[in-house]
Enzyme design. Structure first.
Site, PDB file in Angstrom:
ATOM      1  CB  VAL A  88     -19.436  29.683  13.753  1.00 50.10           C
ATOM      2  CG1 VAL A  88     -19.401  28.158  13.658  1.00 50.10           C
ATOM      3  CG2 VAL A  88     -19.875  30.126  15.140  1.00 50.10           C
ATOM      4  CB  VAL A  90     -15.325  24.718   8.840  1.00 46.74           C
ATOM      5  CG1 VAL A  90     -14.450  23.573   8.338  1.00 46.74           C
ATOM      6  CG2 VAL A  90     -15.730  24.484  10.283  1.00 46.74           C
ATOM      7  NE  ARG A  96     -22.097  19.669   3.322  1.00 49.20           N
ATOM      8  CZ  ARG A  96     -21.751  20.882   2.898  1.00 49.20           C
ATOM      9  NH1 ARG A  96     -20.466  21.178   2.747  1.00 49.20           N
ATOM     10  NH2 ARG A  96     -22.664  21.799   2.635  1.00 49.20           N
ATOM     11  NE  ARG A  97     -12.778  16.829   5.149  1.00 46.23           N
ATOM     12  CZ  ARG A  97     -11.570  16.875   4.621  1.00 46.23           C
ATOM     13  NH1 ARG A  97     -10.499  16.745   5.403  1.00 46.23           N
ATOM     14  NH2 ARG A  97     -11.406  17.061   3.321  1.00 46.23           N
ATOM     15  N   GLY A  98     -17.373  17.050  10.860  1.00 39.48           N
ATOM     16  CA  GLY A  98     -17.553  17.100  12.300  1.00 39.48           C
ATOM     17  C   GLY A  98     -16.765  18.177  12.998  1.00 39.48           C
ATOM     18  CE1 TYR A 129     -23.830  27.573  14.661  1.00 37.57           C
ATOM     19  CE2 TYR A 129     -25.249  28.581  13.024  1.00 37.57           C
ATOM     20  CZ  TYR A 129     -23.988  28.339  13.512  1.00 37.57           C
ATOM     21  OH  TYR A 129     -22.890  28.844  12.883  1.00 37.57           O
ATOM     22  CG  PHE A 409     -22.926  39.307  18.592  1.00 38.20           C
ATOM     23  CD1 PHE A 409     -22.628  37.959  18.548  1.00 38.20           C
ATOM     24  CD2 PHE A 409     -24.185  39.705  19.030  1.00 38.20           C
ATOM     25  CE1 PHE A 409     -23.556  37.018  18.955  1.00 38.20           C
ATOM     26  CE2 PHE A 409     -25.124  38.772  19.434  1.00 38.20           C
ATOM     27  CZ  PHE A 409     -24.812  37.428  19.399  1.00 38.20           C
TER      28      PHE A 409
END
Length: 409
Positions: A88, A90, A96-98, A129, A409
């Site tokens: 995961v 970005v 912080r832009r969805g 999360y 993992f």
């Protein structure tokens, strides 16, 4: 799609896009060591087709997430289909832009359609999360043993046969041992062929690294992977340390034999078991229990229930015969929202008023039996009508073995 419309989320399929996604993930994580070096044209052997997603803004890849399908053990020993969620990330230019929200919601919806009952992940940050329905469901502990003070009690079982194996041939044997002796502890997960394939490609260690297996040849049932650290001054050091990276001992005999082997290593002052269950018996096996320093404790499994009726029906419950009704709310999946009656014989969806109310993240924390519902009630995260209902729920959800996966993992 322009950045004003939100990110475009789609499955990544080409070799080039999948490799770009892996590079993006490491860029987002900043401090990770180099990952596996995947051979050209074979990345599909390591990333499950159809389970890697990319987020695109103005045509550029800015975020990613992927998963691997396997099984997860719930209390009672049954296995449910499980998505091991990882990678995961970005780009720092687009946080912080969805984008994570769009990626994870798409992944969860598709996972439910695939038949995933639960998804789990290892969280880089503990505050991210829960908003997507993940609850902390298991923890690990570090155990450091001062070998100079560590003597086993005479009640500890005698050692079974152990032997060394060498990389890279050891990987095939370790995979066979794990698959033939799948753990029955809640939270245990399948190490899929793709997981093992990725391990084979990772640098084992910058220095020496060793593998020892337990059991007669052809009937092995456990193993340990360990390595010495700070070896430049090994012969003159007064703190020669071995780190155990992977301790797989699903039976008491394998556990005792591998511990006995490690404590018998010459030229070693300290052994660090990096990741162990919170109820591991190792400290209790020593005549001087202070020879083992336990902690710190770290979070391990963050669990998201995708199919609440299936997850509740799969696990076993304890208790004295009483039942309790819980109201579950899930803002993402309407089918998960409802009232469920839980008793020692199982769980069914019912109509009528509940005794307790909680969100899907809180239920995810309770599913594996390692989180005390009383703590969630005290924290205001579970609503309860009566003290009796809280006591019944505690007895039903509690499990004698702490959940533990032991697999990154």
């Amino acid at each position: 799609m322009s950045s004003q419309d939100g990110p475009e989320i789609r499955v990544l399929a080409s070799e080039a896009e999948l490799r770009r996604a892996l590079v993006l993930f490491r860029t987002a994580m900043v401090g990770l060591p180099p990952g596996p070096s995947y051979p050209d044209g074979r990345i599909g052997e390591y990333l499950e087709p159809g389970r890697t997603y990319g987020a695109f803004v103005d045509g550029g890849l800015v975020g990613t997430v992927d998963a691997t399908t396997g099984d997860l053990v719930v209390p009672g020993g049954r296995r449910v289909q499980h998505a091991a969620v990882t990678h995961v990330g970005v780009l720092p230019t687009h946080t912080r832009r969805g984008i994570v929200t769009a990626l994870l919601r798409r992944q969860l919806r598709d996972g439910r359609e695939r038949g995933d009952v639960v998804a789990t992940l290892r969280a880089s940050e503990a505050t991210i999360y829960e908003r997507y329905g993940y609850g902390l469901a298991s923890a690990t502990e570090r155990i450091e043993v001062d070998v100079r003070r560590a003597a086993l009690r005479p009640t500890v079982p005698e050692a079974g046969p152990v032997r060394f194996c060498s990389y890279p041939q050891a990987w095939d044997l370790l995979e066979r041992i794990y698959s033939r002796n799948l753990p029955d502890r809640p939270g245990g997960i399948e190490r899929t062929p793709r997981w093992w394939a990725a391990q084979r490609l990772r640098p084992v260690s910058a220095g020496p690294s060793y593998v020892v297996v337990h059991g007669a040849e052809g009937a092995e049932d456990g193993f340990v992977r360990y390595r010495p650290v700070d070896t430049a001054q090994w012969f003159t050091s007064r703190d020669r340390t071995v780190v155990v990276d992977d301790f797989f001992a699903p039976t008491p005999e394998a556990h005792a034999s591998l511990v006995r082997f490690l404590l018998g290593l010459d030229l070693v002052d300290r052994i660090v078991f990096a990741t162990m269950p919170v109820d591991d018996p190792l400290p209790w096996m020593l005549t001087d229990q202070r020879a083992a320093t336990v902690g710190p404790r770290s979070d391990e499994t963050w669990l998201r229930i995708l199919d609440v009726p299936a997850a509740l029906a799969a696990r076993s419950y304890r208790g004295g015969g009483a039942t309790v009704r819980i109201a579950v709310s899930d803002p993402l999946f309407d089918d998960n929202t409802g009232v469920f009656e839980i008793g020692p014989s199982g769980a069914v969806q019912v109509d009528g008023p509940p005794d307790l109310g909680l969100g899907v993240a809180e239920l995810g924390s309770l599913l594996l039996g390692g989180v005390d519902i009383g703590n969630l009630i005290a924290a205001g995260r579970v609503r309860v009508r009566t003290a009796e209902a809280a006591s019944v729920a505690h007895d039903l959800f509690a499990w004698p073995r702490a959940p533990f996966a032991g697999t990154m993992f």
